[in-house]
Design an enzyme around this catalytic site. Structure first.
Site, short mmCIF file in Angstrom:
data_model
loop_
_atom_site.label_atom_id
_atom_site.label_comp_id
_atom_site.label_asym_id
_atom_site.label_seq_id
_atom_site.Cartn_x
_atom_site.Cartn_y
_atom_site.Cartn_z
N ARG A 29 0.72 -1.01 -0.03
CA ARG A 29 -0.07 0.01 0.04
C ARG A 29 0.88 1.16 -0.09
NH1 ARG A 29 -3.18 -0.22 5.27
NH2 ARG A 29 -4.10 1.47 4.37
N SER A 31 0.56 4.01 2.05
CA SER A 31 0.62 5.01 3.12
C SER A 31 2.25 4.89 3.61
CB SER A 31 -0.41 4.20 4.37
OG SER A 31 0.13 3.10 4.76
N LYS A 101 -2.24 -7.72 11.10
CA LYS A 101 -3.55 -7.54 11.66
C LYS A 101 -4.34 -7.41 10.45
CE LYS A 101 -3.38 -2.71 12.60
NZ LYS A 101 -3.80 -1.77 13.87
N ASP A 102 -3.97 -7.11 9.26
CA ASP A 102 -4.87 -6.86 8.19
C ASP A 102 -5.44 -8.02 7.49
OD1 ASP A 102 -4.96 -4.22 8.74
OD2 ASP A 102 -3.33 -3.67 7.30
N THR A 145 -11.63 6.01 17.34
CA THR A 145 -11.13 4.91 17.00
C THR A 145 -12.20 4.37 16.06
OG1 THR A 145 -10.51 2.73 17.50
CG2 THR A 145 -11.81 3.75 19.02
N LEU A 148 -13.88 -1.87 16.65
CA LEU A 148 -14.83 -2.30 17.50
C LEU A 148 -14.28 -2.97 18.57
CD1 LEU A 148 -17.52 -3.89 14.91
CD2 LEU A 148 -17.30 -1.58 15.79
N ARG A 149 -12.93 -3.66 18.45
CA ARG A 149 -12.28 -4.18 19.46
C ARG A 149 -11.97 -3.16 20.53
NH1 ARG A 149 -7.09 -4.15 20.41
NH2 ARG A 149 -6.52 -2.98 18.64
N ARG A 150 -11.41 -2.18 20.01
CA ARG A 150 -10.79 -1.12 20.81
C ARG A 150 -11.90 -0.28 21.59
NH1 ARG A 150 -6.62 0.91 16.44
NH2 ARG A 150 -4.98 -0.21 17.12
N ARG A 167 -11.19 7.05 11.15
CA ARG A 167 -10.40 6.47 9.92
C ARG A 167 -9.16 7.33 9.44
NH1 ARG A 167 -12.46 3.06 6.39
NH2 ARG A 167 -10.68 3.11 5.58
N ARG A 173 -5.05 10.80 11.55
CA ARG A 173 -5.49 10.66 12.94
C ARG A 173 -5.16 11.34 13.79
NH1 ARG A 173 -6.86 3.95 13.22
NH2 ARG A 173 -7.13 3.59 11.14
N CYS A 260 -13.72 -7.77 11.31
CA CYS A 260 -13.43 -6.46 11.98
C CYS A 260 -15.05 -6.26 12.42
CB CYS A 260 -13.44 -5.15 10.81
SG CYS A 260 -11.47 -5.21 10.53
#
Length: 323
Positions: A29, A31, A101-102, A145, A148-150, A167, A173, A260
């Site tokens: 990617r 970024s 983690k992706d 954030t 959903l986990r956080r 996002r 961010r 996710c």
């Protein structure tokens, strides 16, 4: 012609001829963090294999294009890897570098995890606008954030927290922390540290407070299965301990069939030849949280992950997932 020349170069490499002029292409990617990760892999390969050329191919994924919708509403896992995996399968690139983690629990037929380098700090961090720790913030703090986990774990600790969807890349961010008048944002420590921004961290959130995402802090070097050239090239980058921990975590995720769209967390650690893993499933509001830890021999990493998921399902995680 391009494919013919690429295959010829591979046969030359397998024949132990000099690597001078051989080019390996890494898909990534665009970024800052993704490029840091890909360039790290590039430098490692170039340093270990004299004469090898390594190029980067920037590929825009669906997750990079859709920035105004929470991940849980646009498909979750796979959003940041699918297009890169397609390029790997059709030969446009030789190696894919992702944040572990992706990675979805299922990998496309023909591809595999070729190497897992040593993990960076796996925990989450809090970056607060006024430098306050989570427990020191006033009533109803606004915390950014889109995870959903956080969000679920924050609400479990402090039900008065107001979760603000967030996002974008790391710079975006950090800018929104001020522009949207947030009290704090929660990010992965690994990305913050890799980009040299550790000085911005207000607080490291320990796993007993904020259990990390499966694979957080680790890189995934994805390759085609049994590629005669690439497989031996990347194997030296593999870190056995990190790979065992990640395999346990990914087996855990696969058993839960999670992405996710559900608050799922899992983190494994090694001490000698023993592996300990903690897993968690929560409802969206953080009111119901099922957590369990399991330990066993490191060589049984995937079995530990699977059995841990089974224990959580028995203790109530199944009803959370079903809902």
């Amino acid at each position: 012609r391009h494919l013919f020349l690429r295959r010829l170069q591979r046969f030359q490499l397998c024949g132990l001829r000099p690597l001078m002029g051989t080019t390996v292409t890494i898909g990534t990617r665009g970024s800052k963090l993704a490029l840091w990760q890909a360039n790290w892999v590039k430098d490692q390969l170039a340093n270990q294999h004299h004469g090898l050329r390594v190029a980067l191919e920037i590929i825009k994924t669906k997750g990079d294009k859709i920035l105004d919708v929470p991940l849980a509403k646009v498909g979750g896992k796979g959003l940041f890897v699918k297009e890169i995996e397609e390029a790997l399968l059709d030969g446009r690139i030789d190696i894919a570098v992702h944040s572990m983690k992706d990675m979805p629990a299922e990998i496309p037929t023909g591809l595999c995890i070729g190497a897992v380098p040593e993990r960076e700090t796996p925990t989450d961090v809090l970056i607060a606008r006024e430098g306050l720790r989570l427990q020191d913030m006033g009533p109803s703090p606004r915390i950014g954030t889109s995870s959903l986990r956080r969000g679920a774990q924050l609400l479990h600790i402090r039900p008065d927290v107001r979760i603000v969807p967030l996002r974008g890349n790391l710079d975006t961010r950090l800018r929104k922390l001020v522009d949207e008048n947030l009290d704090a944002i929660v990010l992965a420590a690994a990305g913050v540290k890799r980009l040299g921004l550790a000085g911005r961290i207000t607080e490291y959130l320990p796993p007993d407070v904020m259990l990390p995402a499966v694979g957080q802090g680790a890189l995934c070097i994805e390759t085609r299965i049994a590629d005669p050239v690439i497989t031996p090239l990347v194997s030296a980058l593999n870190h056995a301990g990190t790979r065992s921990a990640v395999l346990a975590e990914r087996a855990f995720l696969a058993r839960l069939e999670g992405g996710c769209q559900v608050p799922i967390a899992g983190h494994a650690t090694l001490a000698g030849d023993r592996l300990s893993m903690t897993g968690l499933v929560a409802d969206l509001k953080g009111q119901v949280l099922v957590r369990e830890t399991l330990e066993g021999p490191a060589e049984q990493a995937e079995t530990i992950g699977l059995e841990l998921a089974g224990k959580l399902l028995e203790r109530g995680a199944r009803s959370i997932l079903d809902s």
